[in-house]
Design a protein around this motif. Structure first.
Motif, short mmCIF file in Angstrom:
data_model
loop_
_atom_site.label_atom_id
_atom_site.label_comp_id
_atom_site.label_asym_id
_atom_site.label_seq_id
_atom_site.Cartn_x
_atom_site.Cartn_y
_atom_site.Cartn_z
N GLY A 126 -25.51 -13.34 138.98
CA GLY A 126 -24.56 -13.44 139.72
C GLY A 126 -24.88 -13.77 141.22
O GLY A 126 -24.44 -14.60 141.67
N GLY A 127 -26.01 -13.33 141.53
CA GLY A 127 -26.52 -13.98 143.19
C GLY A 127 -26.87 -15.52 142.88
O GLY A 127 -26.69 -16.36 144.39
N TRP A 129 -25.40 -17.52 141.16
CA TRP A 129 -23.75 -18.00 140.79
C TRP A 129 -23.80 -18.96 142.21
O TRP A 129 -22.69 -19.07 142.47
CB TRP A 129 -22.90 -17.46 139.61
N LEU A 130 -23.18 -16.96 143.04
CA LEU A 130 -22.85 -16.97 144.06
C LEU A 130 -23.32 -18.35 145.07
O LEU A 130 -23.32 -18.86 146.35
CB LEU A 130 -22.73 -16.08 144.82
N ARG A 131 -24.86 -18.07 145.07
CA ARG A 131 -25.75 -19.06 145.81
C ARG A 131 -25.32 -20.44 145.78
O ARG A 131 -25.13 -21.58 146.67
CB ARG A 131 -27.25 -18.69 145.72
N ASP A 132 -25.04 -20.49 144.55
CA ASP A 132 -25.47 -22.21 144.20
C ASP A 132 -23.36 -22.50 144.63
O ASP A 132 -23.24 -23.50 145.33
CB ASP A 132 -24.89 -22.54 143.06
N ARG A 133 -22.91 -21.42 144.80
CA ARG A 133 -21.45 -22.14 145.31
C ARG A 133 -20.93 -21.75 146.64
O ARG A 133 -20.61 -22.67 147.65
CB ARG A 133 -20.25 -20.62 144.73
N THR A 134 -21.94 -20.89 147.35
CA THR A 134 -22.09 -21.64 148.93
C THR A 134 -22.70 -22.03 149.46
O THR A 134 -22.38 -22.87 150.37
CB THR A 134 -22.41 -19.39 149.48
N THR A 138 -21.53 -25.17 151.33
CA THR A 138 -21.31 -25.39 152.93
C THR A 138 -22.43 -26.50 153.34
O THR A 138 -22.72 -26.57 154.06
CB THR A 138 -22.25 -24.61 153.80
#
Length: 139
Positions: A126-127, A129-134, A138
């Motif tokens: 999940g982390g 995945w979230l890193r790829d999205r943020t 940005t």
């Protein structure tokens, strides 16, 4: 097919090395990180042994033209330190210290079927995945 087989063998060897060296035991890892308490330096020998292998192999990789089963070696190209790298390293270290696991040993520990390990790996994925999205948002 040959690349998949070599990857499987390398992964199994890596996992076996982690297990044999004690890196899959969160208690042992936390004891290694507890330098002010019941410090267990044995993982330092595991990491030192890994470096004794890594340094000559990286020197060899720089001398040979290409790997046997790929067009080129996948070596890191980034050489500078930036805020994103430092924050990521700090988060990794905090997570490693709290859980006693990092990604490789966590994946190796999936074979045990422990609910804690499953939760850890789910949070890790999940982390990622979230890193790829943020990062894509940005810049």
């Amino acid at each position: 097919m040959k690349t998949a087989l070599v990857s499987l063998i390398a992964g199994l060897l890596f996992g076996a090395g982690l297990a044999l060296g004690g890196m899959t035991d969160p208690g042992k890892v936390i004891a290694f990180l507890d330098v002010a308490g019941q410090w267990d330096p044995s993982l330092g020998f595991v990491m030192g042994s890994a470096l004794l292998i890594t340094f000559p192999v990286f020197a060899w990789v720089r001398r040979v033209g290409k790997p046997l089963l790929a067009e080129r070696f996948q070596l890191p190209t980034k050489k500078d330190l930036d805020l994103q790298l430092l924050i990521g390293a700090a988060l990794f270290g905090i997570g490693w210290g709290i859980a006693g696991l990092c990604p490789g040993p966590a994946i190796a520990n999936l074979a045990a079927g422990s609910p804690q390990i499953l939760l850890f790996v789910a949070a890790m994925v999940g982390g990622m995945w979230l890193r790829d999205r943020t990062v894509s948002i940005t810049g």
